[in-house]
Design an enzyme around this catalytic site. Structure first.
Site, PDB file in Angstrom:
ATOM      1  CB  THR A   1      -0.985   0.016   1.118  1.00 27.90           C
ATOM      2  OG1 THR A   1      -0.267  -0.272   2.287  1.00 27.90           O
ATOM      3  CG2 THR A   1      -2.065  -1.091   1.239  1.00 27.90           C
ATOM      4  CE1 TYR A   2       4.651   1.554   3.873  1.00 27.95           C
ATOM      5  CE2 TYR A   2       6.734   1.038   2.648  1.00 27.95           C
ATOM      6  CZ  TYR A   2       5.890   1.127   3.868  1.00 27.95           C
ATOM      7  OH  TYR A   2       6.673   0.832   5.063  1.00 27.95           O
ATOM      8  CB  THR A   3       3.403   5.478  -3.454  1.00 24.83           C
ATOM      9  OG1 THR A   3       4.195   4.380  -3.734  1.00 24.83           O
ATOM     10  CG2 THR A   3       4.185   6.444  -2.641  1.00 24.83           C
TER      11      THR A   3
ATOM     12  N   GLY B   1       0.512   1.305  -4.130  1.00 26.88           N
ATOM     13  CA  GLY B   1       1.004   0.456  -4.858  1.00 26.88           C
ATOM     14  C   GLY B   1       2.284   0.271  -5.847  1.00 26.88           C
TER      15      GLY B   1
END
Length: 355
Positions: free
Chosen positions: A61-63, A65
């Protein structure tokens, strides 16, 4: 002794060799209003790897995907020489309650999604990202052991969970012959030493290598903030930046700026940057395996990597320790008191600091 990125360390109770600084990639992508676009992210990735770095940290879920997708793209052609660490449990699909959490359904779905985004057939190190206090520990451990036995994950680890839960899980895994936990991500820096109360000592006792995130205290220790930031400004409508985000989290206080002042003074004595001194302090902790560093420019990254060359004197370390010291609370402060030590050990000199 000065280090380099190819001065590899064993990660926890495993034979996995990782660089003493890990590259954090939460800045890969601009979807959150800060970070770096693809071409600059590629330069950062290549700079780290070409200097001997092999430990890359990301999350699905960072940025939104983009981080995993870019890490997967940049890893092509050298995948086997890298240790790719990702996570699971944060919500992937708003409105779907089972697309988040550490339970078995989300674990399997999240691993498959990460494999697709990373463009690989296995994850080297999978962290449970956020503990939720609802999923039974044995369900989590059995699920983690299953994805390891399937060959989709090689090692498993924890992040953002209570020390008592992690130690209980490690004990269950040992007793049942399931895959052990080998690492723990925890926030740790000169401005946040809370992990010294239980998490770091627990990790040393249980065989988990600690990989601290935010070792620069959200930029406070790099000199990014001043006392003018004690009253954080409200961003304009539509404006989002990490500096205002961290300031509004309460990371900028008189105490943290006072710690940053001492860091700056010691940096001047060394002819180094404050960020390098702050990282060198974290690296000196015997419970730390590899702090996770991020950057937005190649110069910033190279400057952080030069922290491996900084050797603090005992006096400098003592000054940093004193200005950032915290109370360990009960029962730690009580057990460390002279009265209790005398009751327990008499006048014998017994060093318990490494326990």
């Amino acid at each position: 002794m000065p280090l380099s990125l190819d001065t590899y360390r064993l990660l926890g109770r495993s034979g996995l060799r990782v660089s003493p600084l890990a590259l954090g990639t939460a800045t890969f992508g601009t979807e959150w209003g800060w970070g770096v676009e693809r071409d600059n992210a590629r330069v950062l990735f290549d700079t780290y790897v070409e200097n001997g770095g092999n430990f890359i940290d990301t999350a699905p879920t960072y940025t939104n995907g983009s981080s995993e997708r870019l890490v997967g793209e940049f890893s092509r052609g050298r995948r086997e020489s890298l240790v790719l660490a990702t996570k699971y449990s944060t919500l992937r699909t708003p409105g779907d309650p089972n697309s988040g959490g550490p339970h078995r359904k989300n674990l399997f779905a999240s691993v498959e999604a990460s494999l697709r985004q990373l463009g690989t057939d296995h994850i080297d190190l999978l962290h449970l990202h956020v503990w939720d206090f609802t999923t039974p520990a044995d369900e989590i451990l059995r699920g983690l052991d299953d994805v390891v036995r399937q060959g989709k994950v090689l090692y498993v680890a924890m992040s953002s969970a209570p020390a008592w839960e992690i130690s209980r899980m490690q004990t269950i895994a040992d007793l049942r012959g399931w895959s052990p936990l080998i690492a723990l991500q925890v926030e740790y820096s000169l401005i946040n030493r809370d992990a010294e109360r239980d998490l770091i000592p627990m990790s040393r006792a249980m065989g988990l290598g600690v990989t601290p995130f935010s070792p620069l205290g959200g930029g406070v220790l790099s000199g990014k903030y001043s006392r003018a930031d004690l009253t954080p400004a409200s961003p304009e409508p539509g404006e989002s930046n990490r500096k205002s985000f961290n300031a509004n989290l309460g990371m900028v206080t008189e105490r943290t700026l006072g710690i940053a002042d001492v860091v700056r003074d010691i940096a001047a004595e060394h002819g180094r940057t404050p960020a390098q001194v702050a990282l060198a302090w974290v690296l000196r902790n015997p419970g730390v395996a590899a702090p996770i560093i991020g950057a937005r420019t190649p110069d910033q990254l190279r400057g952080n990597l030069d922290a491996l060359q900084v050797e603090l004197t005992d006096d400098q370390f003592a000054r940093l320790d004193e200005v950032s010291a915290i109370s360990l609370g009960d029962p730690h402060d009580l057990l460390a008191s002279d009265h209790i030590r005398m009751v327990s050990h008499g006048d014998m000199k017994i060093d318990t600091r490494g326990r």
